[in-house]
Design an enzyme around this catalytic site. Sequence first.
Site, PDB file in Angstrom:
ATOM      1  N   ASP A  64       0.825  -1.210   0.000  1.00 58.70           N
ATOM      2  CA  ASP A  64       0.000   0.000   0.000  1.00 58.70           C
ATOM      3  C   ASP A  64       0.858   1.257   0.000  1.00 58.70           C
ATOM      4  O   ASP A  64       2.053   1.210   0.269  1.00 58.70           O
ATOM      5  CB  ASP A  64      -0.884   0.013   1.255  1.00 58.70           C
ATOM      6  CG  ASP A  64      -2.131  -0.822   1.057  1.00 58.70           C
ATOM      7  OD1 ASP A  64      -2.351  -1.304  -0.064  1.00 58.70           O
ATOM      8  OD2 ASP A  64      -2.878  -0.992   2.032  1.00 58.70           O
ATOM      9  N   LYS A  86      -3.559   4.038  -3.090  1.00 55.14           N
ATOM     10  CA  LYS A  86      -3.951   5.301  -3.733  1.00 55.14           C
ATOM     11  C   LYS A  86      -2.696   6.029  -4.164  1.00 55.14           C
ATOM     12  O   LYS A  86      -1.716   6.047  -3.453  1.00 55.14           O
ATOM     13  CB  LYS A  86      -4.689   6.182  -2.731  1.00 55.14           C
ATOM     14  CG  LYS A  86      -6.130   5.871  -2.626  1.00 55.14           C
ATOM     15  CD  LYS A  86      -6.824   6.926  -1.794  1.00 55.14           C
ATOM     16  CE  LYS A  86      -8.183   6.430  -1.399  1.00 55.14           C
ATOM     17  NZ  LYS A  86      -8.514   6.565  -0.032  1.00 55.14           N
ATOM     18  N   MET A 203      -7.724   9.250   9.242  1.00 52.47           N
ATOM     19  CA  MET A 203      -8.455   9.621   8.014  1.00 52.47           C
ATOM     20  C   MET A 203      -9.494  10.719   8.267  1.00 52.47           C
ATOM     21  O   MET A 203     -10.637  10.610   7.834  1.00 52.47           O
ATOM     22  CB  MET A 203      -9.162   8.385   7.431  1.00 52.47           C
ATOM     23  CG  MET A 203      -8.209   7.303   7.001  1.00 52.47           C
ATOM     24  SD  MET A 203      -9.031   5.823   6.399  1.00 52.47           S
ATOM     25  CE  MET A 203      -9.425   4.977   7.921  1.00 52.47           C
TER      26      MET A 203
HETATM   27  N1  SAH Z   1      -3.396   0.489   9.294  1.00 51.62           N
HETATM   28  C1  SAH Z   1      -2.904   1.839   9.525  1.00 51.62           C
HETATM   29  C2  SAH Z   1      -3.980   2.883   9.325  1.00 51.62           C
HETATM   30  C3  SAH Z   1      -4.534   2.918   7.912  1.00 51.62           C
HETATM   31  S1  SAH Z   1      -5.738   4.174   7.721  1.00 51.62           S
HETATM   32  C4  SAH Z   1      -2.323   1.918  10.935  1.00 51.62           C
HETATM   33  O1  SAH Z   1      -2.527   1.001  11.745  1.00 51.62           O
HETATM   34  O2  SAH Z   1      -1.632   2.894  11.223  1.00 51.62           O
HETATM   35  C5  SAH Z   1      -4.765   5.505   7.093  1.00 51.62           C
HETATM   36  C6  SAH Z   1      -4.686   6.621   8.107  1.00 51.62           C
HETATM   37  O3  SAH Z   1      -3.733   6.309   9.106  1.00 51.62           O
HETATM   38  C7  SAH Z   1      -4.225   7.939   7.530  1.00 51.62           C
HETATM   39  O4  SAH Z   1      -5.310   8.654   6.959  1.00 51.62           O
HETATM   40  C8  SAH Z   1      -3.709   8.641   8.765  1.00 51.62           C
HETATM   41  O5  SAH Z   1      -4.774   9.173   9.525  1.00 51.62           O
HETATM   42  C9  SAH Z   1      -3.110   7.496   9.556  1.00 51.62           C
HETATM   43  N2  SAH Z   1      -1.655   7.347   9.356  1.00 51.62           N
HETATM   44  C10 SAH Z   1      -1.006   6.263   8.895  1.00 51.62           C
HETATM   45  N3  SAH Z   1       0.328   6.461   8.889  1.00 51.62           N
HETATM   46  C11 SAH Z   1       0.522   7.718   9.374  1.00 51.62           C
HETATM   47  C12 SAH Z   1       1.667   8.528   9.621  1.00 51.62           C
HETATM   48  N4  SAH Z   1       2.910   8.087   9.374  1.00 51.62           N
HETATM   49  N5  SAH Z   1       1.476   9.773  10.110  1.00 51.62           N
HETATM   50  C13 SAH Z   1       0.243  10.242  10.373  1.00 51.62           C
HETATM   51  N6  SAH Z   1      -0.874   9.529  10.163  1.00 51.62           N
HETATM   52  C14 SAH Z   1      -0.743   8.285   9.676  1.00 51.62           C
END
Ligand code: SAH
Length: 288
Positions: A64, A86, A203
């Site tokens: 991803d 995306k 998100m």
């Molecule tokens: N599975 C992922 C989340 C996926 S949803 C997890 O456990 O972290 C995607 C959202 O995760 C993004 O829209 C953002 O809100 C957050 N996110 C993921 N990586 C991030 C990062 N390095 N910094 C800030 N937000 C992050």
Amino acid sequence: MVKADDRAGSGISVEAAVGRLLGGRCPVLEPGHVWLAGAGPGDRGHLTLNALCGLIQADIIVYDALVDRGVLDLARPGAVLEFAGKRGGRPSIHQSDITARLVMLAREGQRVLRFKGGDPYVFGRGAEEALVLAREGIPFRIIPGLTAGLAGLAAAGIPATVRGINQAIVLATGHSAEGETDPVASLDWSALARLGQPIVLYMSVRNLGAIADRLQAGGMSPDTPAAAISRAATAEQTLLVGTLATLAGQLERHPLPTPALIVIGGIVAMRDALGGLAADAQAVLDTF
Ligand code: SAH
């Protein structure tokens, strides 16, 4: 007391240390199996040893957008790297196409690594993929990862819990399920406001204004400290600090790069008490 220097094993190489932690060998990713793995948030330092084991064994890695590209260099020579996220705001590949592809690759006898940012079972649709694999009888394993909502907070110098401030922390998405007209309808925001516990939003940047309105309507103080953390746990990590009432407007005037997290609650103010920036946190854009 034993000093680090006196302990057996100190000063060993990275290779030897990783090898020793893994007992000399990785858990085996078998042909025809899928590992649904999390890469942690941000940079490669947040990878787990088990995810590393998946990377070096896989025949194909379906990854991803949030996976640090640097870790993909560790793939075996000849391994196929397939992007399934995306890009540049274009619509993502349809979820059912991804799961169908995982099933097909496994049936071909490939060793498949499905690689997601953070933890595969936290807001990443990993559970949907696992359900299909289970239904189709494909052997799979979950490789947990650090989730952005907790590790990203820590990387930005914000503790997830502080004795005396909070007894719980809510991890929520500010993005309703597809097809709903009200973008934040899926959650009872007043109930979350009444909990009086910090909320970490995934998100949610786009819907923050609507969410903040509902939390305030539910009784949460407009002065509650709030922050946006952009690209948490990377060299580009940036914080925007404000309050529940101000943060959405600040983000409109000063958009931050994605991905970004929102955190609302008294724990945000602990950053200052703890000396502000965590060692590797970069810019902080205070209220303006
Ligand atoms: N599975 C992922 C989340 C996926 S949803 C997890 O456990 O972290 C995607 C959202 O995760 C993004 O829209 C953002 O809100 C957050 N996110 C993921 N990586 C991030 C990062 N390095 N910094 C800030 N937000 C992050």
